[in-house]
Design an enzyme around this catalytic site. Structure first.
Site: not given
Ligand code: NAI
Length: 231
Positions: A50-51, A136, A140, A171
């Protein structure tokens, strides 16, 4: 010498794609996060972490004497008005912003030892307001300034710090918008390249920012959004 990469939130989505890309580029990759996809490349390590647990992050970071690449991709978004509550707002800031800082600081000596670099994951919501997700968007927006600040702070250590700002990427985090026909139509109407992005679209840019080709790039925020931000 073996290059080490660490990817927070690397068990799924953009983080996982970045981990696979970096592994393909010869890095030894460790992902950390709350959960991990079932299909998993055996050469990539995964640590449940947990980060937002500062002590656990410090203990985790001590395992790595030298780190060439850190990707801070862990992130959450809360729905149904939860980001309008004090606890929801704080939670999103903790995961999306504070944890990226804590992890970057915990690994500073290791990154300096390898003259490594950090890539944070910002968003189009770094630049636009969000009516549904103020936590959010605030997180960001702030990660942009964190990226610039650490770029300046860490430059004397030869650590570069950059961010990607993804648009709409397929995603699970964005599944609600993708599966909502009304929202999806509106989103698609303003993406000049005419499609949602894939995690690999973002991972390729993350890998570039970590590469020698980006050796004179620091403090940059690079949109990966199919042009969404320029119309
Ligand atoms: P995702 O839900 O697949 O990935 C998020 C990851 O963060 C997961 O693997 C989860 O285990 C981890 N996570 C969440 N809370 C955590 C915690 N407390 N400790 C450790 N790990 C934790 O979704 P995605 O889309 O790959 O998100 C990755 C990044 O991209 C995020 O920062 C998101 O805000 C950003 N992002 C995503 C966009 C999209 O359209 N999917 C657009 C812009 C940014």
């Amino acid at each position: 010498m073996e290059k080490i990469a660490i990817v927070t939130g690397g068990g799924s989505g953009i983080g996982r794609a970045a981990a696979e890309k970096l592994a393909g580029n010869g890095y030894r990759v460790t992902c950390c996060g709350l959960d991990r996809d079932d299909q998993w490349a055996p050469e990539i390590d995964f640590v449940r972490l947990d980060v937002t647990d500062d002590g656990a992050v410090t203990t985790f970071a001590r395992r790595f004497p030298a780190v060439s690449a850190l990707v801070n991709s862990a992130g959450i978004i809360l729905h149904e008005g939860k980001e309008f509550t004090p606890e929801g707002f704080r939670r999103v800031l903790d995961v999306n912003l504070v944890a990226a800082h804590v992890m970057s600081v915990a690994l500073t000596a290791a990154l300096a030892a390898a003259k490594g670099s950090i890539v944070n994951v910002a968003s189009v919501y770094s630049f636009f307001g969000s009516p549904r997700n103020p936590g959010y968007a605030a997180s960001k927006g702030a990660i942009v300034q964190l990226t610039r600040s650490l770029a300046v702070a860490f430059a004397p250590l030869s650590i570069r710090v950059n961010a990607v700002a993804p648009g709409w990427i397929d995603t699970r985090l964005a599944a609600g918008a993708l599966q909502n026909p009304e929202r999806n139509t509106a989103i698609m109407a303003r993406i000049p390249l005419g499609r949602w992005g894939t995690p690999a679209d973002v991972a390729d840019v993350i890998a570039f920012l970590h590469s020698a080709g980006a050796r004179y790039v620091t403090g940059a925020i690079l949109p990966v959004d199919g042009g969404y931000g320029v119309v």
